[in-house]
Scaffold this motif. Structure first.
Motif, PDB file in Angstrom:
ATOM      1  N   ARG A 117       0.834  -1.213   0.000  1.00  0.00           N
ATOM      2  CA  ARG A 117       0.000   0.000   0.000  1.00  0.00           C
ATOM      3  C   ARG A 117       0.862   1.255   0.000  1.00  0.00           C
ATOM      4  O   ARG A 117       0.586   2.218  -0.734  1.00  0.00           O
ATOM      5  CB  ARG A 117      -0.918  -0.027   1.220  1.00  0.00           C
ATOM      6  N   TRP A 120       2.594   1.642  -3.463  1.00  0.00           N
ATOM      7  CA  TRP A 120       1.724   1.564  -4.635  1.00  0.00           C
ATOM      8  C   TRP A 120       1.833   2.763  -5.575  1.00  0.00           C
ATOM      9  O   TRP A 120       1.933   2.577  -6.806  1.00  0.00           O
ATOM     10  CB  TRP A 120       0.278   1.353  -4.210  1.00  0.00           C
ATOM     11  N   SER A 162      -5.485  -9.980  -5.089  1.00  0.00           N
ATOM     12  CA  SER A 162      -6.030  -8.625  -4.982  1.00  0.00           C
ATOM     13  C   SER A 162      -5.067  -7.591  -5.563  1.00  0.00           C
ATOM     14  O   SER A 162      -5.483  -6.648  -6.248  1.00  0.00           O
ATOM     15  CB  SER A 162      -6.331  -8.290  -3.517  1.00  0.00           C
ATOM     16  N   ASN A 165      -5.313  -7.838  -9.368  1.00  0.00           N
ATOM     17  CA  ASN A 165      -6.539  -7.237  -9.880  1.00  0.00           C
ATOM     18  C   ASN A 165      -6.459  -5.711  -9.875  1.00  0.00           C
ATOM     19  O   ASN A 165      -6.913  -5.046 -10.807  1.00  0.00           O
ATOM     20  CB  ASN A 165      -7.736  -7.683  -9.036  1.00  0.00           C
ATOM     21  N   GLU A 166      -5.890  -5.163  -8.816  1.00  0.00           N
ATOM     22  CA  GLU A 166      -5.820  -3.710  -8.664  1.00  0.00           C
ATOM     23  C   GLU A 166      -4.809  -3.089  -9.621  1.00  0.00           C
ATOM     24  O   GLU A 166      -5.016  -1.974 -10.119  1.00  0.00           O
ATOM     25  CB  GLU A 166      -5.436  -3.366  -7.220  1.00  0.00           C
TER      26      GLU A 166
END
Length: 231
Positions: A117, A120, A162, A165-166
């Motif tokens: 996170r 990112w 996840s 996908n992001e």
């Protein structure tokens, strides 16, 4: 292409082998370590390596680690999660073992989550971000009586999906690395397999290094590496 690679868990074992492989391949490395001073005099004691104090169980250190590599190299385009812990906590755990379950989840799942996170925006802006996550075959199936560890690794595998996908539409490619027994101190503490019959850290490191050479359209999401036949 030379990359700016942030690696956790590079003090020993697989993470150490990956760091040495990528340094030899010409990449610049930021290493998140519990004890950065431990690199002095080692092959990783290099001007192309930035060691930074990092504890995967502490979420605030994820941002500190990303800030450090940004100040040093201007950003990061590759993230390799190798930090992890193992407890042999069974399904029917004893009173007092709850802390082991919390530790497993905090380090093995939330550690990579917090750091991904934090990194990112850098990975996305690079246009060709890469994330490799050392999951384990325990993230694909459960064998024996350990429960806490494989549950955390299955959670980590879901986190990898996840991430994929992001990030897919932004050029971020994620690979879950799923080895069985690798010749490390951690594996030798729980396995009766002879060290020479296990996958060697250097072989896994070469595989992970080769992944960074692949174009977006050829990066696999999952790689299972098993030193023994499973049916």
């Amino acid at each position: 292409m030379s990359r700016i690679v942030l690696i956790t868990g590079a003090s020993r074992g697989i993470g150490r082998a990956v760091a040495e492989q990528l340094l030899a391949g010409g990449h610049r490395l930021c290493l998140g370590l519990r004890d950065p001073a431990g690199l002095k005099g080692s092959p990783l004691d290099s001007e192309r390596v930035l060691p930074v104090t990092y504890d995967a169980s502490r979420p605030e250190q994820a941002r500190d680690l990303v800030d450090a590599v940004t100040s040093w190299a201007g950003g990061v385009d590759t993230l390799i999660h190798c930090a992890g812990i193992l407890h042999r906590t069974p399904l029917l755990f004893e009173d007092g073992q709850e802390a082991e379950l919390e530790d497993l989840w905090r380090v093995n799942v939330m550690g990579p989550w917090w750091l991904t996170r934090a990194a990112w925006p850098q990975l996305r802006s690079s246009g060709h971000g890469r994330i490799q996550v050392l999951v384990s075959m325990s993230g694909k199936r459960v064998k024996g009586r350990m429960a806490g560890y494989p549950v955390s690794k299955c959670g980590l595998m879901a986190l990898c999906q996840s991430m994929r996908n992001e990030g897919f539409d932004h050029g971020i490619r994620v690979t879950a690395i799923c080895p069985s027994w690798v010749n490390t101190a951690m594996a030798q503490s729980v396995s009766s397999v002879a060290p020479e019959s296990m996958t060697q850290p250097q072989d896994l490191a070469r595989l992970m290094g080769n992944l960074l050479e692949l174009p977006d359209a050829a990066v696999p999401f999952e790689i299972a590496v098993n030193c023994a036949l499973e049916t």
